[in-house]
Design a protein around this motif. Structure first.
Motif, mmCIF file in Angstrom:
data_model
loop_
_atom_site.group_PDB
_atom_site.id
_atom_site.type_symbol
_atom_site.label_atom_id
_atom_site.label_comp_id
_atom_site.label_asym_id
_atom_site.label_seq_id
_atom_site.Cartn_x
_atom_site.Cartn_y
_atom_site.Cartn_z
ATOM 1 N N MET A 1 0.660 -1.071 0.020
ATOM 2 C CA MET A 1 -0.313 0.122 0.217
ATOM 3 C C MET A 1 0.486 1.120 -0.059
ATOM 4 N N GLN A 276 -2.928 -16.751 -0.793
ATOM 5 C CA GLN A 276 -2.599 -15.506 -2.091
ATOM 6 C C GLN A 276 -1.510 -15.986 -3.054
ATOM 7 N N HIS A 341 4.295 -5.345 7.536
ATOM 8 C CA HIS A 341 3.611 -5.393 6.064
ATOM 9 C C HIS A 341 4.830 -3.900 5.781
ATOM 10 N N ALA A 342 5.440 -4.426 4.581
ATOM 11 C CA ALA A 342 5.964 -3.210 3.819
ATOM 12 C C ALA A 342 4.684 -2.221 3.232
ATOM 13 N N SER A 343 5.561 -1.118 3.225
ATOM 14 C CA SER A 343 4.677 -0.141 2.867
ATOM 15 C C SER A 343 5.958 1.209 2.174
ATOM 16 N N HIS A 371 8.501 -3.539 -5.483
ATOM 17 C CA HIS A 371 7.365 -3.032 -5.318
ATOM 18 C C HIS A 371 7.627 -1.980 -4.942
ATOM 19 N N GLU A 372 7.977 -2.047 -3.182
ATOM 20 C CA GLU A 372 8.161 -0.270 -2.784
ATOM 21 C C GLU A 372 9.176 0.439 -3.306
ATOM 22 N N HIS A 375 6.480 2.561 -5.807
ATOM 23 C CA HIS A 375 6.225 3.565 -5.024
ATOM 24 C C HIS A 375 7.066 5.211 -5.464
ATOM 25 N N PHE A 445 -3.024 -14.791 -7.297
ATOM 26 C CA PHE A 445 -3.719 -13.892 -6.469
ATOM 27 C C PHE A 445 -4.894 -13.207 -7.102
ATOM 28 N N LYS A 500 -5.290 -10.571 8.150
ATOM 29 C CA LYS A 500 -4.783 -9.413 6.641
ATOM 30 C C LYS A 500 -4.213 -7.860 7.042
ATOM 31 N N HIS A 502 -4.878 -5.589 5.108
ATOM 32 C CA HIS A 502 -5.353 -4.072 4.936
ATOM 33 C C HIS A 502 -6.753 -4.546 5.188
ATOM 34 N N TYR A 510 -8.689 -3.487 -1.631
ATOM 35 C CA TYR A 510 -7.678 -4.320 -2.039
ATOM 36 C C TYR A 510 -7.855 -4.809 -3.130
ATOM 37 N N TYR A 513 -4.976 -4.529 -6.195
ATOM 38 C CA TYR A 513 -3.771 -5.005 -6.469
ATOM 39 C C TYR A 513 -4.485 -6.228 -7.997
ATOM 40 N N TYR A 517 -2.681 -6.100 -10.771
ATOM 41 C CA TYR A 517 -1.393 -7.789 -11.911
ATOM 42 C C TYR A 517 -1.948 -6.812 -13.091
#
Ligand code: X8Z
Ligand code: ZN
Length: 606
Positions: A1, A276, A341-343, A371-372, A375, A445, A500, A502, A510, A513, A517
């Motif tokens: 996120m 997932q 969790h990554a952000s 991914h990060e 952003h 996913f 989870k 989120h 959600y 995502y 994809y």
């Protein structure tokens, strides 16, 4: 996120203004008036936004049980932010100016719409409700990320649990670790139900049907349209998913020595807490990155991701990124916990960009780091004089999620990792196995994101899901879309959905995502075929400045452009799973062959 989450950008349509030569006095007056308001608003907004981000950052990176300082600071900062962004004065002024929409410049209209959209999350008319929600959100974050996970009475990190689910063959140990990972949900149920009420009631005050509809409207779509789009994504990939599901049931039964192949996949058999991503199931001979990454160490992963972006022509990350980010897990003996969790955070809508991660050297974090940084480079790219601070967001939220995920996909392809020296370029590898591994990530996913998560949140916010049916519904959806069942009965004493992240702190978003994809395969397909002239399944973007230019053009406008137009312009296509399906097309024949004689337990269509 992407964080900071309080800013949410509207992507509504706008009417065109006249050309400058025809500019009438009224038009220029209206524009001047609007600009004056926007400038004033922006100045105050940025200050409050930064203060709120700083407080949130502290409360996500240093969680000390019993210490209420962080929570108090978050509440103060977020209340100040809410008071301003939701003030009746700002709402009235923005509405009044929008009455003359036709006289304004499109970029002004977009900013005014953004002001109203942000206001709807914090309207002053329901000030007490907003305050209550801010408090409840802070508490939920603290409960979620301050949680002490325990396996056999020993504190463990979520990375530890993931390692067990990826690598342990003993089914009892797996079930034990899986169950431990769900325990956190139990204490979050009450908070989640309370947040459902508060989130719905706040946005209802400005005319939205519910919180789900509010979040979806950011795409310029209705809830029904969003549900239909997600359903279409699932339908498109379903035949392939059905084969992967059959494959996984039989292969895992063999692996764990279970004679009778279960009709539905037991959740604890899968290498991910929510089922997932099943890609760790397959190890492609000659491309086992985990041991190589282990040797490189965690810092290398983040630095390597940066090198990839630099090789395309992006600037090195600012020094402050390295100084202020929180990139690695808290030490085992630390007196605090952090959000696991990554952000990625755009703290001030200017140069202060940070990532919050718990990187350990494995494939999953290698991808997540790319991914990060996607952003982060998006933030950096749209922080330019042509994009006013209020429009420093993605073309839509899915675009924001797609960029870094695309880079993560590219960074795993064989020519790329061979070029990096992570594998011997002369190694013969089985391309079908590689494709299978990727499908176990990207295809698998979709039923989780577009199916389970999106339907659960739609039911929760839009359909009044009864408070005593949260777990029942969660597992009905998991069975229907993922073909996955819990290892043992999971009654309403558990709240597995709330395990989870989120569901708690990135609510009703959600589908971002799922869409990202589909989008990332569209973008990747374009890059591979039209810029690199390479097979999309076997690319190497590294060092290609043309790819960099393509990306920069995509990222630079931020939210000043309509996302549909931008997508059509850059790829010539509308949003769809077509590129994703074409990527995995060769896999279908292989799966049909290995699954011959096996019983499929998912329906042919959904
Ligand atoms: O939450 C994330 C990102 C947040 S910036 C790490 N992702 C989803 C998840 O982990 O559930 C990335 C893909 C799916
Ligand atoms: Zn993300």
């Amino acid at each position: 996120m992407r964080k900071f989450l309080l800013l949410v950008l509207a992507t509504g349509t706008f009417s065109c203004s006249q050309s400058p030569s025809e500019t009438s006095t009224t038009e220029s007056e209206a524009q001047l008036q609007a600009q004056h308001f926007i400038d004033d608003y922006t100045q105050q907004f940025k200050k409050l936004y930064y203060e709120s981000a700083e407080a949130e950052w502290a409360s996500n990176t240093r969680i000390i049980p019993g210490d209420t300082t962080n929570a108090w600071k978050v509440q103060q900062a977020n209340e100040a932010y809410a008071r301003f962004t939701g003030s009746s004065e700002n709402i009235e002024k923005a509405r009044e100016l929008l009455e003359q929409e036709a006289l304004l410049r499109p970029i002004q209209v977009k900013q005014l719409q953004t002001i109203l959209y942000t206001a709807a999350n914090n309207p002053a008319t329901v000030e007490d409700l907003v305050k209550e929600r801010i408090k409840a959100e802070a508490q939920q974050t603290e409960l979620l990320f301050g949680y002490d996970f325990k396996v056999d009475n020993k504190s463990v990190s979520t990375n530890d649990i993931d390692n067990i689910l990826k690598g342990t063959m003993n089914l009892d140990s797996r079930q034990n670790a899986w169950a431990a990972s769900k325990e956190v949900g139990t204490g979050l149920r009450e908070g989640l139900l309370n947040l459902r009420r508060l989130r719905n009631e706040t946005v209802e005050a400005l005319g939205y049907d519910n919180y789900f509809a509010y979040q979806v409207s950011d795409y310029g779509m209705t809830s029904d349209e969003m549900m239909a789009l997600n359903q279409q994504l699932i339908r498109d990939i379903w035949p392939l998913y059905r084969e992967l599901h059959t494959y996984a049931r039989y292969e895992l039964a063999k692996r764990y020595g279970v004679q009778e192949v279960p009709a539905m996949l037991p959740a604890h058999w899968l290498p991910n807490r929510w089922g997932q991503d099943w890609s760790p199931m397959v190890e492609v001979e000659g491309i086992n990155l985990d041991p190589v990454l282990e040797e490189k160490g965690p810092e290398w992963l983040v630095q390597q991701a940066e090198r990839f972006y630099i090789s395309l022509g992006f600037q090195p990350l600012p020094q402050s990124f390295w100084e202020k980010s929180s990139l690695y897990p808290a030490p085992a003996d630390a007196t605090y916990k952090k959000n696991n969790h990554a952000s990625a955070w755009h703290m001030d809508l200017e140069e202060d960009v940070r990532a919050l991660q718990s990187v350990i050297p494995n494939e999953e974090w290698y991808e997540t780091t790319h991914h990060e940084l996607g952003h982060i480079y998006y933030y950096i790219s749209y922080t330019n004089p042509d994009v006013p601070p209020l429009l420093r967001g993605g073309a839509n939220r899915a675009f924001h999620e797609a960029v870094g995920s695309m880079m993560g996909l590219a960074a795993m392809q064989k020519p790329f990792i061979a070029g990096l020296g992570l594998i011997d370029p002369n190694t013969k590898t089985d391309e079908t196995q590689s494709l299978l591994k990727e499908a176990l990530n990207y295809i698998v996913f979709i039923p989780f994101s577009a199916g389970v998560m999106t339907h659960f949140e739609h039911d929760l916010y839009a359909n009044d899901l009864p408070a005593d049916q949260l777990n029942k519904r969660w597992w009905e959806l998991a069975e229907k879309y993922q073909g996955m069942v819990p290892p043992a009965v999971r009654g309403e004493e558990y709240t597995d959905a709330a395990s989870k992240t989120h569901i708690n702190n990135d609510a009703a978003q959600y589908y971002d995502y799922a869409i990202s994809y589909a989008l990332l395969f569209q973008l990747h397909d374009h890059v591979a075929r039209n810029i690199l002239n390479q097979d999309p399944r076997s690319t190497n973007y590294y060092g290609n400045e043309k790819v960099g230019d393509f990306l920069k053009d995509l990222l630079r406008p931020g939210a000043t452009r309509d996302w549909r137009e931008l997508l059509r312009e850059t790829t010539g296509e509308d949003l769809s799973a077509k590129a994703m399906l074409s990527y995995f097309e060769p896999l279908m024949a292989y799966l049909k062959e290995v699954n011959r004689g096996r019983t499929h337990t998912l329906p042919e269509t959904i």
